[in-house]
Write an enzyme that holds these catalytic residues in place. Structure first.
Site, PDB file in Angstrom:
ATOM      1  N   LYS A 109     -12.169  35.942  60.814  1.00  5.98           N
ATOM      2  CA  LYS A 109     -12.521  35.885  62.246  1.00  5.98           C
ATOM      3  C   LYS A 109     -13.323  37.104  62.650  1.00  5.98           C
ATOM      4  O   LYS A 109     -14.168  37.010  63.544  1.00  5.98           O
ATOM      5  CB  LYS A 109     -11.270  35.722  63.110  1.00  5.98           C
ATOM      6  CG  LYS A 109     -10.669  34.325  62.961  1.00  5.98           C
ATOM      7  CD  LYS A 109      -9.879  33.872  64.161  1.00  5.98           C
ATOM      8  CE  LYS A 109      -9.554  32.387  64.017  1.00  5.98           C
ATOM      9  NZ  LYS A 109      -8.659  31.876  65.023  1.00  5.98           N
ATOM     10  N   LYS A 129     -12.501  25.484  55.574  1.00  2.00           N
ATOM     11  CA  LYS A 129     -11.520  24.757  56.405  1.00  2.00           C
ATOM     12  C   LYS A 129     -12.192  24.141  57.633  1.00  2.00           C
ATOM     13  O   LYS A 129     -13.098  24.741  58.209  1.00  2.00           O
ATOM     14  CB  LYS A 129     -10.448  25.765  56.862  1.00  2.00           C
ATOM     15  CG  LYS A 129      -9.263  25.128  57.550  1.00  2.00           C
ATOM     16  CD  LYS A 129      -8.305  26.185  58.096  1.00  2.00           C
ATOM     17  CE  LYS A 129      -8.799  26.746  59.408  1.00  2.00           C
ATOM     18  NZ  LYS A 129      -7.736  27.099  60.365  1.00  2.00           N
ATOM     19  N   LYS A 136     -11.477  24.175  64.780  1.00  2.00           N
ATOM     20  CA  LYS A 136     -11.892  23.719  66.109  1.00  2.00           C
ATOM     21  C   LYS A 136     -12.984  24.603  66.702  1.00  2.00           C
ATOM     22  O   LYS A 136     -13.733  24.168  67.551  1.00  2.00           O
ATOM     23  CB  LYS A 136     -10.691  23.591  67.050  1.00  2.00           C
ATOM     24  CG  LYS A 136      -9.898  24.851  67.277  1.00  2.00           C
ATOM     25  CD  LYS A 136      -8.828  24.598  68.342  1.00  2.00           C
ATOM     26  CE  LYS A 136      -7.423  24.699  67.805  1.00  2.00           C
ATOM     27  NZ  LYS A 136      -7.021  26.048  67.357  1.00  2.00           N
TER      28      LYS A 136
END
Ligand code: AQP
Length: 332
Positions: free
Chosen positions: A116, A198, A201
């Site tokens: 992230k 992965k 969203k």
């Protein structure tokens, strides 16, 4: 509803984007199976969501939507404690306390932090770094035994266990040490555009992600465009990441085994296969979507569920916090 003999399940989803079939198959779809035999707490983890910058109106809307999706996927608000994380301030309070029992080196090893911070280079904030300590607080507040999650959360859960054991070692038995519950079949649904990554969203590429609330047309189109390979045989294999991912989705929605799927599409092209995956996914999600549409239209009801859930959650959180505060040496 709460029963002292029953074990406890806790899990949460961030309202950080529209929920995907990864969130559904890896987590939410598994939640209702615990409702009868466990005391269950399912939380919309909005405090976690702000570790990445959110548009306030969208965060608010998605908080309602995530709660409605929990119920649309089969969670009955009278049998489960459904609530919003920021409505129970004990999460933030215990999160801070556990920050002081979580090591810099441990947090530095978290792959989600590395991923992230690479994706949000302009906003590598302290919350993104200490996210796992807050997640440990979420879980430990409710004396949780079992945490149903996708495999991407396994590392955070291991850290929660380590923090619980460390605290218990210093102050004596305080926290229950939780176990992960990871559904082997659907533990990691991959991106349709980049099947080694992965499905997330927050992926800006909308074609890489199937959302739970996508229309059938969108679902069919996205699977049609999904990346596969040039080999043209439907076979589950580590060197066929795209096809294997589609087979995983098809298996999850049809209940067929990989062998049955290979036989079904033997000698047929990827076109037929992708269309069948799209159909199965759209059909599987149709009842969830219909129930979601009904629930989301009744904001007052959702607010009642949130309020009652927060009251129940806060009752349990208070009991844990009073023990923690006493053990640490805070004046009552
Ligand atoms: N692709 C996936 N396959 C299986 N399980 C998944 N989960 C997420 N993606 C997949 C599981 O969904 C639950 C909720 O996830 P989260 O909202 O807490 O955060 P996340 O794991 O970071 O999910 P996303 O979709 O990737 O969100 P963003 O893009 O905001 O970071 C968890 O149990 C997770 O394992």
């Amino acid at each position: 509803m709460e029963n002292e003999i029953k074990k406890t399940v806790f899990s949460g989803v961030q309202p950080s984007g529209n929920l995907t079939i990864g969130n559904y198959l890896g987590a939410i779809k598994n939640f209702p199976r615990f409702s009868e035999e466990y005391n269950t707490f399912f939380c919309v983890v909005d405090l976690h969501a702000i570790t990445v910058r959110q548009v306030p109106a969208e965060l608010r809307r998605r908080t309602y939507e995530t709660l409605a999706l929990y119920m649309a996927a089969g969670l009955d608000a009278t049998k489960n404690t459904l609530f919003v994380q920021s409505h129970v301030p004990a999460h933030a309070e215990l999160g801070w306390i556990l920050d002081c029992y979580t090591m810099f080196g441990e947090l530095s090893r978290m792959t989600q932090f590395k991923d992230k911070s690479a994706k949000n280079a302009e906003n590598i904030n302290a919350g993104l770094f200490t996210y796992p300590a807050l997640m440990a607080a979420d879980i430990l507040l409710y004396k949780t035994d079992l945490v149903p999650v996708g495999v991407d959360q396994k590392q955070h859960l291991e850290l929660a266990r380590d923090v619980a054991m460390r605290f218990n070692q210093v102050y004596g038995e305080t926290f229950t040490v939780p176990e992960p519950f990871i559904s082997e079949d659907t533990m990691k649904i991959m991106s349709l555009a980049e099947p080694t990554a992965k499905m997330s969203k927050s992926d800006p590429n909308q074609n890489a992600v199937v959302y739970i609330l996508d229309t059938k047309d969108d679902i069919m189109r996205k699977f049609k465009r999904a990346v596969t390979d040039s080999d043209c045989t439907v076979r589950y294999s580590p060197d066929k990441a795209g096809v294997s991912n589609l087979m995983t989705v098809y298996r999850a929605f049809t209940g067929k085994s990989f062998e049955e799927i290979e036989r079904e599409f033997d000698g047929r092209g990827y076109g037929d296969f992708k269309a069948a995956v799209g159909e199965a996914c759209a059909d599987g999600l149709a009842p969830v979507r219909a129930e979601f549409d009904r629930l989301i239209a009744d904001k007052a009801y959702l607010e009642t569920v949130m309020r009652e859930g927060a009251e129940r959650a806060a009752y349990h959180a208070r009991k844990t916090m009073s023990k923690v505060r006493r053990k640490i040496g805070f004046v009552n």
